[in-house]
Design an enzyme around this catalytic site. Structure first.
Site, PDB file in Angstrom:
ATOM      1  CG  ASP A  35      -1.772  -1.374   1.259  1.00  0.00           C
ATOM      2  OD1 ASP A  35      -2.503  -1.200  -0.037  1.00  0.00           O
ATOM      3  OD2 ASP A  35      -2.898  -1.412   1.822  1.00  0.00           O
ATOM      4  N   GLY A  36       2.532   0.986   0.903  1.00  0.00           N
ATOM      5  CA  GLY A  36       3.338   2.505   0.142  1.00  0.00           C
ATOM      6  C   GLY A  36       3.689   2.450   1.025  1.00  0.00           C
ATOM      7  CB  THR A 111       3.816  -2.003  10.829  1.00  0.00           C
ATOM      8  OG1 THR A 111       2.176  -1.833  10.837  1.00  0.00           O
ATOM      9  CG2 THR A 111       3.917  -1.473  12.741  1.00  0.00           C
ATOM     10  N   GLY A 470       0.168 -48.438  25.279  1.00  0.00           N
ATOM     11  CA  GLY A 470       0.660 -49.672  25.204  1.00  0.00           C
ATOM     12  C   GLY A 470       1.683 -49.838  24.948  1.00  0.00           C
ATOM     13  CB  SER A 474      -1.858 -49.447  33.046  1.00  0.00           C
ATOM     14  OG  SER A 474      -2.165 -48.210  32.514  1.00  0.00           O
ATOM     15  CB  SER A 541       1.617 -37.126  30.495  1.00  0.00           C
ATOM     16  OG  SER A 541       2.563 -38.170  31.119  1.00  0.00           O
TER      17      SER A 541
END
Length: 634
Positions: A35-36, A111, A470, A474, A541
């Protein structure tokens, strides 16, 4: 420098004094790609005589390299400093430039226009007093125009210059200008802008940049430079109550103790009553000290050291406020957050919030909604992605002093930092404190964790079993608990599947839900430690960050990470539930190891090679390690 009148060094003090008395305007240029924006700033620098002869010569040579003909100058090259920017003809980073006129000093932030660099644009806007919104006259109002304007309004900028650029490419057509201005004012009507000044310009040709253009006889407003020179930016910082975040405690010797910082609002003078927050202790100002001499009064923007009449405990990050109108204090807030990282914001994950000079641990406790920057509609969402904006509730690990962002930008703004990488991942605005933050207090209990553990004759410890589905977590955890029970130990096991049937039955398997799953389990496990138990936690986890959060919840040595390690193909071969097969077929989404990552521990307390050890051997290894560490008796 061509046209530049050097100051008379015989009157250098007078010259410097005149510069100090000039007001400072910070502004930002924003808008869509090409846009300049950079060309406009380059033109302003050139016309304000801020380019030396050697710079000008270099700029002309650079311009020829990038295709500019004859003696013409590519003004964008003055601002686009990165090689990638020059090669692509775009702005990537925020470029700050200083220039001045006879009336005023300026700091401008150029920016980037690309959507992927919206975070950079938000950074530049956070300190600006005015925004120049650039629009290409050939394209009109674009999506990025709307996005940047929304962020500008969100960050509290109330003055906008609408520069409709490249008017030379549309024949300086007034109808084009009027239509774009009307479109912009319509969509920005509820943004809260106090004033919008529309100016037709050609940054390349110089039309209406510094002087009025003969090509736009139908425009009777000021050129851009004149407007910037004369616009009044309403600042009520002087009228606001006194606030000074403490940057450091100034203690050069035993006879002097002061508190250094920058006054962000209000004024302060000796004899004024002040209150230190969050402690709430009060005193009066004895001296306002600067490098040269003591001041009779300090105002907003000055950096000073305050000494007090009383010895009260104040540390870096505390805020010294006016006694009669102090800031608020809380540890839970509703905030508006702009997310600036490729990695999504995950509720429950621990981040660092920096508000003023205070750093504290922060968790997002609830995402209320995400905001569509084009329509401003509120959308349901559990996370925030790159450049997304949302309203979220956050909880901190300590109280901080604050003012709502709308009341005081310097006291209500914060940044979010990733604890792993130290990357700034978010920018936030405090809307208000949550009411429950002021009426929830920690109850003091007389029976301690140490007493409960001594009654059981054991040391509380958390055994955190992690690994792929797997892997045998546990199974091994169950065998370890049986051994501990046989030794007379008081234990409890929290298993992933079991917990999801009750406490966490409202959670799915997205990354955000997995984070919340582990956060809840961590809190429950901490309570069990407080009861003096040995707690065994068996969860996949998958994220290191969440396992680290649980580790940091408890005391040193109480968290033992047990990595039950098998290769993925071995885990799949043990897939008695058929989960991997369904995941491979696309019937289960977000399955760890298939379409969701597993981050293996880098330094676990116990590493179990479950591909080589039988479950009984793995359990024996863990018991042996606990005995060696003195956590359980032989």
């Amino acid at each position: 420098m061509d046209g530049y009148a050097a100051p008379d060094f015989a009157n250098i003090e007078e010259y410097l004094d005149s510069q100090l008395k000039k007001s400072l305007l910070r502004f930002i240029t924003c808008g869509s790609v090409d846009d300049g924006k950079s060309t406009l700033i380059g033109r302003l620098l050139y016309e304000s005589k801020m380019i030396f002869d050697d710079q000008l010569a270099s700029l002309k040579n650079e311009s020829k390299k990038f295709g500019t003909q004859g003696e013409e100058i590519d003004f964008a090259l003055l601002v686009d400093g990165l090689a990638a920017e020059r090669e692509q003809g775009i702005t990537i980073d925020v470029a700050y430039r200083f220039f001045s006129t006879d009336r005023r000093k300026f700091i401008v932030a150029d920016t980037p226009g690309h959507e992927q660099y919206t975070r950079n644009m938000a950074t530049g806007a956070s300190t600006a007093d005015l925004a120049i919104v650039m629009i290409d006259a050939r394209k009109g109002v674009l999506t990025q125009t709307r996005r940047h304007s929304f962020i500008v309004s969100l960050l509290g900028i109330r003055n906008v210059v609408l520069c409709i650029n490249k008017m030379d490419l549309v024949g300086y057509d007034q109808d084009v200008f009027d239509e774009i201005e009307a479109d912009y004012r319509e969509f920005a009507a509820d943004f809260g802008f106090e004033h919008i000044q529309a100016i037709p310009v050609s940054a390349l040709a110089g039309d209406n940049v510094v002087v009025g253009s003969e090509n736009t006889p139908w425009y009777d407003g000021p050129p851009l430079m004149e407007y910037l020179d004369t616009v009044e930016i309403a600042s009520d910082a002087q009228e606001q109550p006194f606030r000074m975040p403490v940057q450091w405690v100034n203690r050069p010797n035993l006879d002097f103790r002061g508190f250094a910082g920058q006054v962000v609002s209000g004024t302060i003078k000796p004899g004024d009553g002040v209150r230190a927050l969050p402690s709430g202790k009060t005193s009066k100002v004895a001296r306002v000290v600067t490098m040269g001499a003591d001041l009779d009064e300090a105002v907003e923007g000055q950096s000073v050291t305050l000494t007090l009449e009383d010895e009260i405990d104040i540390s870096r990050g505390d805020v010294i406020c006016a006694d009669k109108s102090p800031a608020e204090v809380s540890d839970q807030f509703q905030t508006t957050m702009i997310w600036m990282s490729d990695s999504p914001m995950l509720p429950g994950r621990s981040y660092v919030m920096k508000v003023g000079a205070r750093e504290c641990q922060m968790q997002v406790t609830e995402q209320r909604h995400r905001i569509d920057v084009n329509t401003r509609a509120h959308e349901a969402a559990k996370t925030l992605g790159l450049n997304e904006i949302g309203v979220v509730n956050v909880a901190l690990d300590r109280e901080v002093a604050f003012d709502p962002y709308k009341a005081n930008r310097r006291m209500g703004g914060f940044i979010v930092i990733d604890r792993m990488t130290n990357e700034t991942v978010g920018l936030g605005l405090i809307n208000f404190a949550l009411r429950r933050a002021s009426n929830i207090h920690r109850q003091s209990l007389d029976v301690s964790k140490e007493l409960r553990a001594s009654m059981k004759g054991q040391k509380p410890v958390m055994l955190w079993f992690t690994g792929l589905s797997g892997a045998g977590k546990s199974t091994v955890a169950n065998l370890v608990e049986k051994r501990l029970a046989a030794m007379g130990k008081h234990t409890y096991t929290l298993d992933g599947d079991n917990v999801r049937h009750g406490l966490n039955n409202d959670l799915g398997f997205t990354d955000a839900d997995r984070v919340e799953n582990i956060r809840r389990v961590g809190e429950v496990s901490k309570l069990m430690l407080d009861a003096g138990l040995i707690v065994l936690v068996s969860f996949i986890s998958p994220f290191r960050a969440e396992r680290r959060i649980v580790r940091q919840m408890v005391e040193e040595g109480e968290f033992w990470e047990v990595f039950v390690d098998v290769p993925l193909d071995v885990a799949e071969s043990r897939d008695v539930k058929g989960l991997y097969k369904k995941a491979r077929a696309g019937e289960i989404k977000n399955f760890t190891g298939i379409d969701s990552p597993y981050e293996a521990p880098t330094d676990p307390e116990i590493h179990v090679d479950a591909d080589k050890l039988a479950p009984e051997e793995a359990a024996e290894l863990i018991i042996s390690r606990l005995e060696q560490a003195g956590l359980i008796g032989g």
